[in-house]
Scaffold this motif. Structure first.
Motif, PDB file in Angstrom:
ATOM      1  N   ASP A  48      77.883  14.374  44.986  1.00 14.87           N
ATOM      2  CA  ASP A  48      76.797  15.213  45.497  1.00 14.87           C
ATOM      3  C   ASP A  48      77.361  16.428  46.223  1.00 14.87           C
ATOM      4  N   VAL A  49      76.669  17.525  46.084  1.00 16.06           N
ATOM      5  CA  VAL A  49      76.959  18.703  46.895  1.00 16.06           C
ATOM      6  C   VAL A  49      75.722  18.913  47.764  1.00 16.06           C
ATOM      7  N   VAL A  50      75.846  18.538  49.028  1.00 13.15           N
ATOM      8  CA  VAL A  50      74.709  18.628  49.934  1.00 13.15           C
ATOM      9  C   VAL A  50      74.839  19.909  50.751  1.00 13.15           C
ATOM     10  N   ALA A  51      73.918  20.827  50.528  1.00 11.04           N
ATOM     11  CA  ALA A  51      73.921  22.061  51.312  1.00 11.04           C
ATOM     12  C   ALA A  51      73.090  21.830  52.566  1.00 11.04           C
ATOM     13  N   ILE A  52      73.656  22.199  53.703  1.00 11.69           N
ATOM     14  CA  ILE A  52      72.959  22.050  54.979  1.00 11.69           C
ATOM     15  C   ILE A  52      72.636  23.449  55.478  1.00 11.69           C
ATOM     16  N   ILE A  53      71.356  23.743  55.591  1.00 14.05           N
ATOM     17  CA  ILE A  53      70.955  25.069  56.026  1.00 14.05           C
ATOM     18  C   ILE A  53      70.118  24.943  57.293  1.00 14.05           C
ATOM     19  N   GLY A  54      69.971  26.058  57.983  1.00 12.21           N
ATOM     20  CA  GLY A  54      69.168  26.046  59.206  1.00 12.21           C
ATOM     21  C   GLY A  54      69.657  27.129  60.149  1.00 12.21           C
ATOM     22  N   GLY A  55      68.831  27.473  61.109  1.00  9.48           N
ATOM     23  CA  GLY A  55      69.150  28.553  62.033  1.00  9.48           C
ATOM     24  C   GLY A  55      70.304  28.192  62.955  1.00  9.48           C
ATOM     25  N   SER A  56      70.770  29.210  63.655  1.00  5.92           N
ATOM     26  CA  SER A  56      71.850  29.020  64.608  1.00  5.92           C
ATOM     27  C   SER A  56      71.405  28.060  65.707  1.00  5.92           C
ATOM     28  N   GLY A  57      72.248  27.119  66.046  1.00  4.22           N
ATOM     29  CA  GLY A  57      71.930  26.175  67.112  1.00  4.22           C
ATOM     30  C   GLY A  57      71.115  24.972  66.655  1.00  4.22           C
ATOM     31  N   SER A  58      70.842  24.871  65.351  1.00  5.55           N
ATOM     32  CA  SER A  58      70.017  23.754  64.879  1.00  5.55           C
ATOM     33  C   SER A  58      70.792  22.443  64.809  1.00  5.55           C
ATOM     34  N   GLY A  59      72.132  22.516  64.905  1.00  7.83           N
ATOM     35  CA  GLY A  59      72.931  21.285  64.939  1.00  7.83           C
ATOM     36  C   GLY A  59      73.806  21.073  63.707  1.00  7.83           C
ATOM     37  N   LYS A  60      73.923  22.083  62.859  1.00  2.49           N
ATOM     38  CA  LYS A  60      74.663  21.933  61.600  1.00  2.49           C
ATOM     39  C   LYS A  60      76.133  21.587  61.835  1.00  2.49           C
ATOM     40  N   SER A  61      76.789  22.347  62.708  1.00  2.00           N
ATOM     41  CA  SER A  61      78.212  22.088  62.960  1.00  2.00           C
ATOM     42  C   SER A  61      78.406  20.738  63.635  1.00  2.00           C
ATOM     43  N   THR A  62      77.533  20.427  64.568  1.00  2.00           N
ATOM     44  CA  THR A  62      77.639  19.140  65.264  1.00  2.00           C
ATOM     45  C   THR A  62      77.510  17.993  64.267  1.00  2.00           C
ATOM     46  N   LEU A  63      76.600  18.132  63.318  1.00  2.00           N
ATOM     47  CA  LEU A  63      76.423  17.101  62.301  1.00  2.00           C
ATOM     48  C   LEU A  63      77.716  16.909  61.495  1.00  2.00           C
ATOM     49  N   LEU A  64      78.291  18.006  61.019  1.00  2.00           N
ATOM     50  CA  LEU A  64      79.541  17.892  60.249  1.00  2.00           C
ATOM     51  C   LEU A  64      80.652  17.300  61.097  1.00  2.00           C
ATOM     52  N   ARG A  65      80.718  17.743  62.358  1.00  2.52           N
ATOM     53  CA  ARG A  65      81.792  17.274  63.239  1.00  2.52           C
ATOM     54  C   ARG A  65      81.640  15.788  63.571  1.00  2.52           C
ATOM     55  N   GLY A 118      67.776  19.891  65.570  1.00  3.09           N
ATOM     56  CA  GLY A 118      68.368  18.553  65.605  1.00  3.09           C
ATOM     57  C   GLY A 118      67.723  17.507  64.731  1.00  3.09           C
ATOM     58  N   ILE A 119      66.735  17.919  63.932  1.00  2.00           N
ATOM     59  CA  ILE A 119      66.174  16.965  62.966  1.00  2.00           C
ATOM     60  C   ILE A 119      66.173  17.581  61.564  1.00  2.00           C
ATOM     61  N   ILE A 120      66.110  16.706  60.567  1.00  2.00           N
ATOM     62  CA  ILE A 120      65.936  17.205  59.201  1.00  2.00           C
ATOM     63  C   ILE A 120      64.459  17.476  59.023  1.00  2.00           C
ATOM     64  N   GLU A 121      64.128  18.751  58.986  1.00  2.00           N
ATOM     65  CA  GLU A 121      62.701  19.070  58.888  1.00  2.00           C
ATOM     66  C   GLU A 121      62.220  18.957  57.442  1.00  2.00           C
ATOM     67  N   GLU A 122      63.104  19.272  56.513  1.00  2.00           N
ATOM     68  CA  GLU A 122      62.722  19.167  55.106  1.00  2.00           C
ATOM     69  C   GLU A 122      63.984  19.007  54.270  1.00  2.00           C
ATOM     70  N   GLN A 123      63.896  18.271  53.183  1.00  2.00           N
ATOM     71  CA  GLN A 123      65.038  18.161  52.276  1.00  2.00           C
ATOM     72  C   GLN A 123      64.531  17.943  50.860  1.00  2.00           C
ATOM     73  N   GLY A 124      65.368  18.273  49.910  1.00  2.00           N
ATOM     74  CA  GLY A 124      64.964  18.101  48.513  1.00  2.00           C
ATOM     75  C   GLY A 124      65.932  18.782  47.578  1.00  2.00           C
ATOM     76  N   SER A 125      65.530  18.919  46.338  1.00  2.00           N
ATOM     77  CA  SER A 125      66.375  19.605  45.364  1.00  2.00           C
ATOM     78  C   SER A 125      66.368  21.094  45.711  1.00  2.00           C
ATOM     79  N   PRO A 126      67.373  21.839  45.243  1.00  2.00           N
ATOM     80  CA  PRO A 126      67.378  23.278  45.489  1.00  2.00           C
ATOM     81  C   PRO A 126      66.073  23.939  45.017  1.00  2.00           C
TER      82      PRO A 126
END
Ligand SMILES: Nc1ncnc2c1ncn2[C@@H]1O[C@H](COP(=O)(O)OP(=O)(O)O)[C@@H](O)[C@H]1O
Ligand SMILES: [Mg+2]
Length: 276
Positions: free
Chosen positions: A53-70, A248-256
């Motif tokens: 899988d290639v999971v793209a994580i998108i979202g505004g600055s401060g939404s928690g993306k880096s923290t999630l990866l870390r 800090g939450i997954i607001e929406e997810q799905g196929s591209p």
């Protein structure tokens, strides 16, 4: 079997043998919470990336993306929740204040050695050549014989277009070249999953394409990736799954297609407009 492998055009990761033919979970995150000094930054994230899988994580600055990866490679210790890599959960225990602490350092070192992260700012070792950067973890952590590690590093660097830069020091390379070297360094550990944190954000615009092209090739090989990016066209193109993080939450997810063509949440609609 012989015939099949001879005709297979795509280079598979070395740890392929350990994988079953059916898609199994490569990274499994369950109800992950992370707070810093009492401030909740991740508020219950559950997410599974299967092999390839290639999971793209998108979202505004401060939404928690880096923290999630870390949290995935335990550069940050989750406050609560579970993370399993190829079906093996990190062993954690409750610390003094109730927050989790790693229970088995050796397990974490072992898994982390095979979870390559590519950072926005490249993070190559400045006093080592490009070749030495790529050899470092295989030789010192994975105990790969030096000559074998050197040969593999050289092949990988060739693959990312740096075959003529083996002996160069990072500061003599462009940002795009440094980032391609950082990708080769991750490939050298035979990654269970590749973690990309905005790998092109620090690059001059004319260098973005060469890095995306390397990542695109890896996606086409079905390497498992978690990819934080602001390159929406790219995410749409290479991702098998897109996750929109907000606060800090997954607001929406799905196929591209779902995410980019029929977003439901107003915030996601606005976000897509803002980065288009
Ligand atoms: N080490 C830290 N200490 C305190 N707060 C942090 C730390 N790391 C991140 N944060 C906070 O967590 C929130 C999410 O940050 P981050 O994961 O970097 O978001 P993103 O990568 O989506 O921009 C931000 O409000 C940030 O200030
Ligand atoms: Mg970030």
């Amino acid at each position: 079997m012989q015939h099949q492998s001879a005709t297979r055009v795509v280079t598979q990761p070395q740890n392929d043998a350990a994988k079953s033919a059916t898609a199994e979970s490569a990274v499994e995150i369950h109800d992950l919470h992370k707070s810093f000094g009492g401030v909740d930054v991740l508020k219950g994230i559950s997410l599974t990336a299967r092999q390839g899988d290639v999971v793209a994580i998108i979202g505004g600055s401060g939404s928690g993306k880096s923290t999630l990866l870390r949290c995935v490679n335990l550069l940050e210790t989750p406050t609560s929740g579970q993370i399993a890599i190829q079906g093996e959960p990190y062993r954690m225990r409750a610390g003094k204040n109730g927050a989790l602490v790693p229970a088995d350092r050796r397990q974490i070192q072992r898994i982390r050695a095979h979870l390559g992260m590519v950072f926005q700012s490249f993070n190559l070792w400045p006093h080592r050549t490009v070749l030495e950067n790529v050899m470092e973890v295989p030789v010192h952590v994975l105990k790969t014989p030096r000559e074998e590690a050197r040969a593999r590093a050289s092949t990988l660097l060739d693959r990312v277009g740096l075959g003529d830069k083996l002996d160069a020091y990072p500061s003599f390379l462009s940002g795009g070249q440094q980032q391609r070297a950082a990708i080769a360094r991750v490939l050298a550990v035979d990654p269970l999953a590749m973690l990309f944190d905005e790998p092109t954000s620090a690059l001059d615009p004319e260098l973005v394409g060469e890095v995306l092209s390397v990542i695109r090739d890896l996606a086409a090989e079905h390497r498992t990736m978690l990819l934080v990016t602001h390159e929406m066209a790219f995410a749409r193109d290479v991702a098998t799954h897109v996750v929109f993080l907000r606060d800090g939450i997954i607001e929406e997810q799905g196929s591209p297609t779902q995410i980019f063509e029929s977003p439901r949440s107003e915030h996601l609609k606005q976000f897509i407009k803002s980065v288009a």
